[in-house]
Scaffold this active site. Structure first.
Site, PDB file in Angstrom:
ATOM      1  N   CYS A 144       1.061  -1.156   0.458  1.00 32.50           N
ATOM      2  CA  CYS A 144      -0.257   0.148  -0.213  1.00 32.50           C
ATOM      3  C   CYS A 144       0.816   1.179   0.008  1.00 32.50           C
ATOM      4  O   CYS A 144       0.485   2.278  -0.640  1.00 32.50           O
ATOM      5  CB  CYS A 144      -0.901   0.100   0.916  1.00 32.50           C
ATOM      6  SG  CYS A 144      -1.673  -1.088   1.014  1.00 32.50           S
ATOM      7  N   CYS A 157      28.121  -0.650  -2.196  1.00 26.38           N
ATOM      8  CA  CYS A 157      28.887  -0.500  -1.163  1.00 26.38           C
ATOM      9  C   CYS A 157      28.603   0.197   0.307  1.00 26.38           C
ATOM     10  O   CYS A 157      28.104  -0.352   1.397  1.00 26.38           O
ATOM     11  CB  CYS A 157      30.545  -0.012  -1.303  1.00 26.38           C
ATOM     12  SG  CYS A 157      31.934  -1.048  -2.195  1.00 26.38           S
TER      13      CYS A 157
END
Lengths: 224, 220, 75
Positions: A144, A157
């Site tokens: 939703c 990273c």
């Protein structure tokens, strides 16, 4: 309980801190990973002695030491989609999602909807955390709000970085949601998303509502 | 370095911030339901030097044992709790601590530590759980303390978990202080989290001209 | 292209690949350039992107034997 990482460790620690939780006697804990050195800053149930061991086994041993009345079922493997989670949650009263990727979070959401059992969702990355509880048929689900997982995930990273005690806070709050659901005391985060900005030390609850046409709860005819 | 890699890659911490954490020295008051989780996450983030003041020897022993098990480079110096005021005063005078952390959840100790640290250059991080609300503040004025919970039946069913929760929040704020980037410093309002409803509130931590603690001739 | 410093991260795995480069760059002055030797695959896909997210200037990778070289300039 999906994930025995930072969120899973904190959730278990918090549950252990609570003297008595009626309705909790069995935890199925699923995680494919082993303890690594870079986990220790946030996965505080583990120490150097646990390096290389299965995370779920380490957690199960810790729980055994302090709560003889709980049974922890350690499962060392990666969950394979919604159907797998639905099967794993057979007989469970709720799903706690402390996984480390967006795809699994949506799968846990869909599995909770299919099983018609509550889901406690938590996530933390960098200095940010979020938390909500889904009660199928009664409150907004993850789809939703966020529709679905992104086409590509992570691939940076920097996205692996996270502040340890922030993960702890989200995990502790997840445990509190579990206790609220099981004991029917207090107000769980239904139709509310709790967001934490660790850097600014700001915490907000954002009101949510079930979305018409949601591909999660809408498809199952659970919209009010 | 590998151990802290997930923190070092955060732009807000990096190698410089990690070094600050590892060379910091904390004075922790209380190693119980708030202090113990605080220690787990604080030491997990790399804070290695600790001075502990804890009235219960078994709790102090638990923390020392846990520190040894986790990382041999962590040092915990346990000082006699009976000399709380003297120890705090002498440590505050030498400026040896990066911060004082009050995690006792005993109102008398809480009040005493807040009063002793009031207006000291060393930041004090303190937390307090009262009637189901966990409160946190940095260097508040003693006049602004949230009241002690007097009625046991008003205690929240989530009290035990709530203490650990504020331990994790305290750890975040202390890390930010050590990094020199704490937005809650300088007498920001107390931040409160209502455990049962999952809502937030704030309470003024600043003292005004009418403050009885500050009405001692000096400017608040 | 000339560099002021160099680092070889071909023996590291994520996230230590990025951590090593980040720590090296923190020691360097603004305007200096670091040459980084890195492996193809995950390091080549992630490290340059992570550095760009932190506003470093990153050159296109150049093949060098079995690995690659990138030049990173500190802003």
């Amino acid at each position: 309980m999906i994930g025995a990482g930072g969120l899973g460790c904190a959730t278990v620690l918090a549950l252990l801190a609570q003297p008595k939780i009626s309705g909790l006697d069995r935890i199925i804990l699923v995680d494919p990973d082993q303890v690594e050195l870079s986990n220790l800053h946030r996965q505080v149930l583990f120490t150097m002695e646990d390096l290389g061991a299965d995370k779920v086994q380490c957690v199960a041993q810790q729980v055994e030491k302090s709560r003889a009345d709980w049974q922890v079922v350690p499962v060392v493997r990666r969950l394979q989609g919604v159907g797998d989670i639905v099967a794993m949650a057979d007989g469970c009263e709720l799903i706690v999602d402390g996984s480390d990727n967006v795809t699994t979070r949506f799968e846990a959401n869909d599995a909770a909807l299919q099983r018609s059992i509550p889901l406690v969702h938590g996530a933390a990355i960098g200095f940010r955390g979020q938390l909500m509880t889904l009660l199928p048929g009664q409150s907004a689900c993850l789809r939703c709000l966020f529709y679905g997982p992104p086409a590509t995930e992570g691939a940076s990273c920097r996205s692996d970085g996270v502040l340890g005690p922030l993960v702890g806070e989200v995990g502790w709050l997840m445990a509190m949601e579990v206790v609220k659901i099981l004991t029917q005391q207090g107000a769980p985060l239904l139709n509310r998303l709790l967001t934490i900005d660790g850097q600014k030390q700001r915490r907000h609850t954002v009101p949510l509502q079930k979305r018409a046409g949601c591909t999660g709860c809408g498809n199952l005819g659970l919209l009010a | 370095m590998h151990r802290y890699s997930r923190q070092i890659i955060l732009p807000q911490i990096g190698g410089v911030g990690q070094k600050k954490l590892q060379t910091s020295h904390l004075c922790l008051v209380g190693a119980g339901a708030v202090g113990y989780p605080f220690f787990l996450y604080g030491s997990g983030s790399g804070i290695q030097q600790w001075t502990l003041l804890e009235p219960d020897p078994s709790l102090a022993e638990r923390l020392v044992k846990e520190a040894r098990r986790r990382d041999p480079s962590i040092t915990v110096t346990v000082l006699p709790f009976a000399h709380l005021a003297d120890t705090l005063n002498s440590g505050l005078q030498t400026g040896q601590w990066s911060a004082v952390v009050e995690a006792s959840n005993d109102f008398a100790i809480h009040h005493k530590v807040v009063t002793l640290c009031h207006r000291q250059p060393t930041p004090l991080h303190t937390a307090w759980l009262s009637a189901g609300i966990g409160w946190l503040a940095c260097s508040p004025c003693p006049c602004s303390l949230p009241p002690p919970s007097t009625s046991p039946h008003r205690a929240s069913p989530f009290e035990a978990m709530g203490m650990g929760l504020i331990g994790t929040q305290l750890a975040q704020q202390v890390i930010l202080t050590i990094l020199g980037n704490n937005p809650t410093e300088k007498k920001a309002p107390w931040q409160g989290f209502q455990l049962e409803s999952g809502t937030f509130s704030t309470q003024q931590a600043n003292c005004g001209p009418e403050c009885p603690t500050c009405r001692d001739g000096s400017t608040p | 292209m000339n560099s002021d410093e160099w680092i070889d991260i071909t023996a590291e795995h994520c996230p230590m690949t990025f951590v090593r480069v980040k720590l090296k760059l923190e020691e360097m002055a603004s305007g200096q350039t670091l040459s980084v030797r890195l492996n193809p695959g995950e390091p080549l896909a992630n490290v340059p992107r992570s550095l760009q997210e932190e506003n470093y200037l990153v050159s296109p990778p150049q093949a060098s034997g079995n690995s690659f070289i990138i030049y990173v300039t500190k802003p």
